[in-house]
Structures are given as structure tokens and as C-alpha cells.
Scaffold this active site. Structure first.
Site, PDB file in Angstrom:
ATOM      1  N   ARG A 105      30.982  49.616  41.752  1.00  0.00           N
ATOM      2  CA  ARG A 105      32.093  49.464  40.581  1.00  0.00           C
ATOM      3  C   ARG A 105      33.417  48.481  41.004  1.00  0.00           C
ATOM      4  O   ARG A 105      33.332  47.167  41.051  1.00  0.00           O
ATOM      5  CB  ARG A 105      32.629  51.073  39.859  1.00  0.00           C
ATOM      6  CG  ARG A 105      32.978  50.264  38.614  1.00  0.00           C
ATOM      7  CD  ARG A 105      34.307  49.904  38.788  1.00  0.00           C
ATOM      8  NE  ARG A 105      35.311  50.663  38.682  1.00  0.00           N
ATOM      9  CZ  ARG A 105      36.485  50.364  38.885  1.00  0.00           C
ATOM     10  NH1 ARG A 105      37.565  49.698  39.006  1.00  0.00           N
ATOM     11  NH2 ARG A 105      37.627  51.373  39.471  1.00  0.00           N
ATOM     12  N   ASP A 106      34.271  49.440  41.627  1.00  0.00           N
ATOM     13  CA  ASP A 106      35.568  48.218  42.005  1.00  0.00           C
ATOM     14  C   ASP A 106      35.457  47.230  42.677  1.00  0.00           C
ATOM     15  O   ASP A 106      36.381  45.580  42.567  1.00  0.00           O
ATOM     16  CB  ASP A 106      36.216  49.345  42.411  1.00  0.00           C
ATOM     17  CG  ASP A 106      37.977  48.481  42.361  1.00  0.00           C
ATOM     18  OD1 ASP A 106      38.019  47.845  42.294  1.00  0.00           O
ATOM     19  OD2 ASP A 106      38.779  49.991  42.186  1.00  0.00           O
TER      20      ASP A 106
ATOM     21  N   HIS B  56      43.828  56.187  44.927  1.00  0.00           N
ATOM     22  CA  HIS B  56      42.771  55.362  44.876  1.00  0.00           C
ATOM     23  C   HIS B  56      44.011  54.110  45.330  1.00  0.00           C
ATOM     24  O   HIS B  56      44.874  53.202  44.597  1.00  0.00           O
ATOM     25  CB  HIS B  56      42.608  54.654  43.601  1.00  0.00           C
ATOM     26  CG  HIS B  56      42.009  53.975  42.956  1.00  0.00           C
ATOM     27  ND1 HIS B  56      39.969  53.959  42.947  1.00  0.00           N
ATOM     28  CD2 HIS B  56      42.011  52.825  42.848  1.00  0.00           C
ATOM     29  CE1 HIS B  56      39.787  52.736  42.247  1.00  0.00           C
ATOM     30  NE2 HIS B  56      41.096  51.727  42.627  1.00  0.00           N
TER      31      HIS B  56
ATOM     32  N   HIS C  41      44.089  50.657  47.549  1.00  0.00           N
ATOM     33  CA  HIS C  41      43.786  48.917  47.806  1.00  0.00           C
ATOM     34  C   HIS C  41      44.656  48.775  48.270  1.00  0.00           C
ATOM     35  O   HIS C  41      45.951  49.204  48.764  1.00  0.00           O
ATOM     36  CB  HIS C  41      43.752  47.754  46.396  1.00  0.00           C
ATOM     37  CG  HIS C  41      43.154  48.478  45.659  1.00  0.00           C
ATOM     38  ND1 HIS C  41      42.001  47.906  45.174  1.00  0.00           N
ATOM     39  CD2 HIS C  41      43.090  48.950  44.056  1.00  0.00           C
ATOM     40  CE1 HIS C  41      41.033  47.717  44.122  1.00  0.00           C
ATOM     41  NE2 HIS C  41      41.766  49.068  42.999  1.00  0.00           N
TER      42      HIS C  41
ATOM     43  N   CYS D 147      40.686  44.543  41.602  1.00  0.00           N
ATOM     44  CA  CYS D 147      41.006  43.973  39.755  1.00  0.00           C
ATOM     45  C   CYS D 147      40.665  42.502  39.344  1.00  0.00           C
ATOM     46  O   CYS D 147      41.261  42.156  40.394  1.00  0.00           O
ATOM     47  CB  CYS D 147      41.777  45.073  39.396  1.00  0.00           C
ATOM     48  SG  CYS D 147      42.022  45.298  38.092  1.00  0.00           S
TER      49      CYS D 147
ATOM     50  N   ASN E 121      39.678  47.538  47.822  1.00  0.00           N
ATOM     51  CA  ASN E 121      40.223  49.520  48.360  1.00  0.00           C
ATOM     52  C   ASN E 121      40.507  49.911  49.530  1.00  0.00           C
ATOM     53  O   ASN E 121      39.552  49.182  50.471  1.00  0.00           O
ATOM     54  CB  ASN E 121      39.307  50.756  47.738  1.00  0.00           C
ATOM     55  CG  ASN E 121      39.413  50.626  46.209  1.00  0.00           C
ATOM     56  OD1 ASN E 121      38.763  49.766  45.093  1.00  0.00           O
ATOM     57  ND2 ASN E 121      39.962  51.987  45.659  1.00  0.00           N
TER      58      ASN E 121
HETATM   59  P1  HMG Z   1      38.689  43.228  23.157  1.00  0.00           P
HETATM   60  O1  HMG Z   1      38.539  41.517  23.200  1.00  0.00           O
HETATM   61  O2  HMG Z   1      40.303  43.278  22.529  1.00  0.00           O
HETATM   62  O3  HMG Z   1      37.591  44.193  22.276  1.00  0.00           O
HETATM   63  O4  HMG Z   1      38.583  43.643  24.824  1.00  0.00           O
HETATM   64  P2  HMG Z   1      37.534  44.558  21.098  1.00  0.00           P
HETATM   65  O5  HMG Z   1      37.027  45.598  20.334  1.00  0.00           O
HETATM   66  O6  HMG Z   1      38.247  43.028  20.196  1.00  0.00           O
HETATM   67  O7  HMG Z   1      36.153  43.872  20.845  1.00  0.00           O
HETATM   68  C1  HMG Z   1      36.151  42.076  21.334  1.00  0.00           C
HETATM   69  C2  HMG Z   1      34.442  41.601  21.828  1.00  0.00           C
HETATM   70  O8  HMG Z   1      34.353  42.838  22.536  1.00  0.00           O
HETATM   71  C3  HMG Z   1      33.560  42.229  20.506  1.00  0.00           C
HETATM   72  O9  HMG Z   1      32.471  41.637  21.107  1.00  0.00           O
HETATM   73  C4  HMG Z   1      32.825  44.044  20.979  1.00  0.00           C
HETATM   74  O10 HMG Z   1      31.567  44.643  20.417  1.00  0.00           O
HETATM   75  C5  HMG Z   1      32.819  43.891  22.130  1.00  0.00           C
HETATM   76  P3  HMG Z   1      32.349  40.539  19.851  1.00  0.00           P
HETATM   77  O11 HMG Z   1      31.739  40.928  18.940  1.00  0.00           O
HETATM   78  O12 HMG Z   1      32.937  39.354  20.573  1.00  0.00           O
HETATM   79  O13 HMG Z   1      30.555  39.831  19.854  1.00  0.00           O
HETATM   80  N1  HMG Z   1      33.294  45.177  23.623  1.00  0.00           N
HETATM   81  C6  HMG Z   1      32.871  45.554  24.522  1.00  0.00           C
HETATM   82  N2  HMG Z   1      31.228  45.124  24.639  1.00  0.00           N
HETATM   83  C7  HMG Z   1      30.989  45.790  25.447  1.00  0.00           C
HETATM   84  N3  HMG Z   1      31.577  47.417  26.234  1.00  0.00           N
HETATM   85  C8  HMG Z   1      32.166  47.528  25.809  1.00  0.00           C
HETATM   86  C9  HMG Z   1      33.176  46.899  24.564  1.00  0.00           C
HETATM   87  N4  HMG Z   1      34.113  46.794  23.436  1.00  0.00           N
HETATM   88  C10 HMG Z   1      34.201  45.618  22.929  1.00  0.00           C
HETATM   89  N5  HMG Z   1      32.888  49.004  25.790  1.00  0.00           N
HETATM   90  C11 HMG Z   1      37.791  45.877  25.988  1.00  0.00           C
HETATM   91  C12 HMG Z   1      38.909  44.910  24.701  1.00  0.00           C
HETATM   92  C13 HMG Z   1      38.718  47.059  26.231  1.00  0.00           C
HETATM   93  C14 HMG Z   1      36.829  45.727  25.229  1.00  0.00           C
HETATM   94  C15 HMG Z   1      38.177  44.666  27.042  1.00  0.00           C
HETATM   95  O14 HMG Z   1      39.876  44.394  27.280  1.00  0.00           O
HETATM   96  C16 HMG Z   1      37.484  44.830  28.555  1.00  0.00           C
HETATM   97  O15 HMG Z   1      36.213  44.660  28.720  1.00  0.00           O
HETATM   98  N6  HMG Z   1      38.648  45.123  29.613  1.00  0.00           N
HETATM   99  C17 HMG Z   1      37.459  45.531  30.527  1.00  0.00           C
HETATM  100  C18 HMG Z   1      38.489  45.221  31.808  1.00  0.00           C
HETATM  101  C19 HMG Z   1      37.923  45.660  32.917  1.00  0.00           C
HETATM  102  O16 HMG Z   1      37.200  46.768  33.222  1.00  0.00           O
HETATM  103  N7  HMG Z   1      39.016  45.968  33.948  1.00  0.00           N
HETATM  104  C20 HMG Z   1      38.496  46.342  35.536  1.00  0.00           C
HETATM  105  C21 HMG Z   1      38.096  47.489  35.270  1.00  0.00           C
HETATM  106  S1  HMG Z   1      39.322  48.657  35.897  1.00  0.00           S
HETATM  107  C22 HMG Z   1      40.369  48.608  37.579  1.00  0.00           C
HETATM  108  O17 HMG Z   1      40.010  48.157  38.180  1.00  0.00           O
HETATM  109  C23 HMG Z   1      41.223  49.396  37.784  1.00  0.00           C
HETATM  110  C24 HMG Z   1      41.130  50.869  38.535  1.00  0.00           C
HETATM  111  O18 HMG Z   1      40.069  50.414  39.588  1.00  0.00           O
HETATM  112  C25 HMG Z   1      42.049  51.471  39.189  1.00  0.00           C
HETATM  113  C26 HMG Z   1      43.183  49.965  39.798  1.00  0.00           C
HETATM  114  O19 HMG Z   1      43.099  50.213  41.580  1.00  0.00           O
HETATM  115  O20 HMG Z   1      44.017  50.403  38.989  1.00  0.00           O
HETATM  116  C27 HMG Z   1      40.385  51.849  37.585  1.00  0.00           C
HETATM  117 MG    MG Z   2      40.770  49.753  41.997  1.00  0.00          MG
END
Ligand code: HMG
Ligand code: MG
Length: 298
Positions: A16-17, A208, A210, A241, A250
Site C-alpha cells: 500500500r504505502d 511508522h 519513512h 506519500c 518507509n
Molecule cells: P474529495 O474530492 O474531497 O471527495 O476527496 P468527495 O467526497 O467530494 O468526492 C469526490 C469524488 O471522489 C466523487 O466521485 C466520490 O464518489 C469519490 P465523482 O462523483 O467525482 O465521480 N470518492 C471516492 N471514490 C472511491 N473511494 C472513496 C471515495 N470517496 C470519495 N473512498 C477523499 C476526499 C478522502 C476521497 C480524497 O481526498 C482521497 O481519496 N484521499 C486519499 C489520499 C491518499 O490515499 N493518500 C495516501 C494515503 S495516506 C498516507 O500515505 C499516509 C500514511 O502512510 C501514514 C504516513 O506516512 O503519514 C497512512
Molecule cells: Mg506512510
């Protein structure tokens, strides 16, 4: 008696990450093979993908197919990330046994990563927790930017502790403190952890780290002395990320295992098989391995 925990649980986050941030999209069949190699190596928790918007992170769009294709080894947990109720509903429909929610200790990172404030993100998790309880799904929590933010710089330890406590209070069985951009150094990591320990017990915390600045192992060692026994790592040191420009992967699982085994900590993981998996995924991506141990194999 050793000053380090006798038994360490590794949470493998490479599929995933790691893969969420690679420019090359790894085909679904190769993701499945990677995950099966990792479970065969003895890793008991493998984060396999995320149900986030495919417009935001296209690399994770095949998470349901990945979940469907892997060999579900007894005793192994295969969590996925969910940012909101829509993601949680997809996770339930796909039959997951565990999910992870992710909040940030920095408001700018929260906005860039999940398009909402910290408080709003915590509110979004409430229906996720309710659904998880009714389906018997375990929930893990992350606190991003625990040692610094790509947009705001330093982050107060108290804010990290506050967000971690909120996640623990709402029912996350474990909260992983993330140095998203790998800027921490050992004393900073230990003092951040001490601040969180005043609010969340050590047996509910994970780390966690990186490795952007090459500090992840040193930071880990400093925190092991405070009793943390769950560590996140990514095979081959993959990834980063997408909303933290320049941040690298990581700490590599194999480099971490080498250190832990050298310290006399048990992990139940076969180091050679993890190095094999690191070489496998680096070849599949057409990249040189990022870890010390996989490079030694070459
Ligand atoms: P948004 O644009 O504000 O969402 O995104 P929305 O509610 O306005 O929806 C917009 C569109 O997205 C719509 O589709 C929704 O249906 C769709 P449209 O009508 O335009 O066709 N949608 C989704 N589709 C699939 N699955 C969903 C979903 N939700 C809405 N769950 C949102 C807000 C949270 C969805 C967006 O910002 C997002 O997906 N962000 C994820 C970012 C991400 O994955 N980042 C990496 C992971 S975190 C990380 O790496 C950190 C970590 O490792 C720890 C660390 O190291 O810090 C965990
Ligand atoms: Mg991470």
C-alpha cells in the site's frame, strides 16, 4: 535482561504505502504475488491497498481485485486504508478483516491529503467505527506528520498526542505514529513518543517511519527503548506519500529485520524470504532496490 522488547510485530505496508507512490503501476497479478511472498515469509499483518478516490491515488484502484486474488493465510491480517464512509462500504463489500483510518497532526497536510480539516476527518471516522463494530472489523489508526509536516514544518508533540488519543478513544485498537516525510531524528522521535505515552498506553502504539533522511533505524532504536513493539515497514523500502513531495519510502522491512534480529528481538519473519520479495518487486518495477540488504544480493 534486554532493554528492547523480546517480541516485535512488523506491519508490512509496502503493497500500500510503497506502491501508492510508484510512478509505475504494478499489474494486479504481480501485487498478488508480492503479497503472497510476504505472507509466506511470516509477516502477520500486510496492508494490501486502499479504498480511496482513484482520481487521487490511481495506483490503488485495483484493491478489491487484489484482496480477492491473494492466498488468505490463516492468522494473517490484510488491512486496507479507508478515508471515509464510502471507502469503508467498499471495504466491507470486499470482505476485509481490518481497515486503517488516517488522520494528521498538521492541518495543512490533512487538507492536501484528504481534503478536510483534522476535526472533520475525525468526525468522518465515526460512521466507519460504527460499521466496523457491526461487521466485526478491526480498525487501526494513523497520525501523519508526527515529526514534521511538508507544508508547516515542525508539529507540536501535544497535537500528535491529542490526535492519537482521539483515535484510540474512538476505538482504534492500535495507533501508528507516522513520520510521513522522514525528517525526525532519534531524540525528537523519543520525545514525541513520550508525549503520546502520557495519553495512550504503549501496547496500543506503533511507529511508522519513512526514511527520507536515513534516520528511520536510529529513530526506531530510540523508541524501542521506550517499549514500543509494533513497527511498520515496507519491503524494499518502497514508496512514500503522494501528498508529501520528495518523501521517500518507509524503512525497508529487510533492513529493519536485520537490526531487530541482531538486537535479539523475535519477529517470526524469515529475513531471506523478505529479501527475495524485495528483489522481486524491484525487478517488477524496473527499479534498483532501495534497501541495503537487497542491494547486497545484487
Ligand atoms: P474529495 O474530492 O474531497 O471527495 O476527496 P468527495 O467526497 O467530494 O468526492 C469526490 C469524488 O471522489 C466523487 O466521485 C466520490 O464518489 C469519490 P465523482 O462523483 O467525482 O465521480 N470518492 C471516492 N471514490 C472511491 N473511494 C472513496 C471515495 N470517496 C470519495 N473512498 C477523499 C476526499 C478522502 C476521497 C480524497 O481526498 C482521497 O481519496 N484521499 C486519499 C489520499 C491518499 O490515499 N493518500 C495516501 C494515503 S495516506 C498516507 O500515505 C499516509 C500514511 O502512510 C501514514 C504516513 O506516512 O503519514 C497512512
Ligand atoms: Mg506512510
Amino acid at each position: 535482561m534486554s532493554r528492547y522488547p523480546q517480541r516485535i510485530r512488523i506491519v508490512e505496508v509496502g503493497p500500500r504505502d510503497g506502491l501508492q507512490n510508484e510512478a509505475v503501476q504494478l499489474p494486479t497479478a504481480l501485487k498478488i504475488e508480492l503479497i503472497d511472498r510476504l505472507s509466506a515469509a511470516g509477516l502477520g499483518t500486510i496492508e494490501i491497498g486502499s479504498f480511496v478516490s482513484p482520481k487521487w491515488v490511481p495506483q490503488m484502484a485495483d484493491t478489491a481485485e487484489v484482496l480477492n486474488g491473494i492466498a488468505h493465510r490463516p492468522g494473517v491480517s490484510y488491512p486496507v486504508l479507508v478515508p471515509n464512509l464510502k471507502g469503508m462500504e467498499s471495504a466491507v463489500a470486499a470482505g476485509v478483516d481490518e481497515v486503517a483510518v488516517f488522520a494528521s497532526a498538521s492541518k495543512s497536510f490533512s487538507q492536501r491529503n484528504i481534503n478536510c480539516t483534522i476535526a472533520e476527518s475525525l468526525r468522518r471516522f465515526e460512521p466507519i467505527m460504527a460499521l466496523s463494530r457491526s461487521h466485526g472489523i478491526r480498525v487501526r489508526g494513523y497520525v501523519s506528520c508526527a515529526l514534521g509536516c511538508p507544508y508547516e514544518g515542525p508539529v507540536a508533540h501535544e497535537k500528535v498526542a491529542e490526535v492519537a488519543a482521539s483515535l484510540a478513544d474512538m476505538g482504534c485498537y492500535e495507533v501508528s505514529l507516522a513520520d510521513t516525510i522522514g525528517v525526525g531524528t532519534p531524540l525528537a522521535a523519543a520525545s514525541m513518543l513520550e508525549a503520546v505515552l502520557r495519553q495512550v498506553p504503549v501496547d496500543r502504539l506503533a511507529l511508522h517511519f519513512h526514511d527520507t533522511y536515513g534516520q528511520a533505524l536510529a529513530n526506531t532504536l530510540a523508541c524501542l527503548e521506550l517499549g514500543v513493539s509494533v513497527l511498520d515497514a515496507a519491503v524494499g523500502g518502497l514508496g512514500g506519500c503522494p501528498y508529501a513531495a520528495g518523501a521517500t519510502g518507509n524503512v525497508a522491512t529487510e533492513d529493519l529485520l536485520y537490526m531487530l534480529h541482531g538486537l535479539g528481538c523475535e519477529t517470526g519473519v524469515d529475513l531471506d524470504r523478505v529479501v527475495d520479495a524485495a528483489c522481486f518487486v524491484s525487478d517488477a518495477l524496473g527499479l534498483a532496490p532501495a534497501s541495503h540488504l537487497a542491494r547486497l544480493r545484487r
